[in-house]
Design a protein around this motif. Sequence first.
Motif, PDB file in Angstrom:
ATOM      1  N   ASP A 104      -2.549   5.465  -1.342  1.00  0.00           N
ATOM      2  CA  ASP A 104      -3.612   4.493  -1.051  1.00  0.00           C
ATOM      3  C   ASP A 104      -4.135   4.686   0.369  1.00  0.00           C
ATOM      4  N   LEU A 105      -3.215   4.845   1.310  1.00  0.00           N
ATOM      5  CA  LEU A 105      -3.603   5.051   2.705  1.00  0.00           C
ATOM      6  C   LEU A 105      -4.422   6.318   2.853  1.00  0.00           C
ATOM      7  N   MET A 165       0.851  -1.165   0.000  1.00  0.00           N
ATOM      8  CA  MET A 165       0.000   0.000   0.000  1.00  0.00           C
ATOM      9  C   MET A 165       0.903   1.236   0.000  1.00  0.00           C
ATOM     10  N   THR A 166       0.574   2.146  -0.862  1.00  0.00           N
ATOM     11  CA  THR A 166       1.332   3.391  -0.932  1.00  0.00           C
ATOM     12  C   THR A 166       0.728   4.420   0.016  1.00  0.00           C
ATOM     13  N   GLU A 216     -12.246   7.951   3.148  1.00  0.00           N
ATOM     14  CA  GLU A 216     -13.526   7.246   3.016  1.00  0.00           C
ATOM     15  C   GLU A 216     -14.433   7.596   4.197  1.00  0.00           C
ATOM     16  N   ALA A 228      -6.211   7.806   0.619  1.00  0.00           N
ATOM     17  CA  ALA A 228      -7.521   7.616  -0.018  1.00  0.00           C
ATOM     18  C   ALA A 228      -8.468   6.870   0.909  1.00  0.00           C
ATOM     19  N   ARG A 229      -7.975   5.855   1.587  1.00  0.00           N
ATOM     20  CA  ARG A 229      -8.836   5.106   2.516  1.00  0.00           C
ATOM     21  C   ARG A 229      -9.195   5.957   3.734  1.00  0.00           C
TER      22      ARG A 229
END
Length: 132
Positions: A5-6, A1-2, A12, A8-9
């Motif tokens: 990515d982190l 996980m980049t 959420e 972006a989550r």
Amino acid sequence: MTLADLQAREAEPWFDPAGFLLAIAQGELIGFHWTKIHPDGMGEIYVLGLDPTAQGTGLAKPLAVAGLASLRKRGAPEVLLYVDDSNTPAMRLYENWGFASIGRMCSSYRNRDARTADTATAGNRCSSPNRY
């Protein structure tokens, strides 16, 4: 996980920092338990992960217990998780902790390299949802 990515989550709507637990030893991240709560209140073990150096040390259980306690404190009446069918040790571990299989889910995937029409991979990945 980049890092992207982190981030972006974390953006959420389900992300809650109270459900993102980290295990750090000597300044190094050696494990984490990421939980979430669905709109219907169902808790989920989203990801429970250990650095390879921490596997087999007994760290998974206290991380799982801390995550489950966090979910209960935040009002989740039940908890579910998804386990890849090929991960027999994890399935056994969760069953020993009182989780029970509630079914089987499969996803089909296909990846075709747009530059070479003859290069393709396809397959199925199955996981077993479990509830506690």
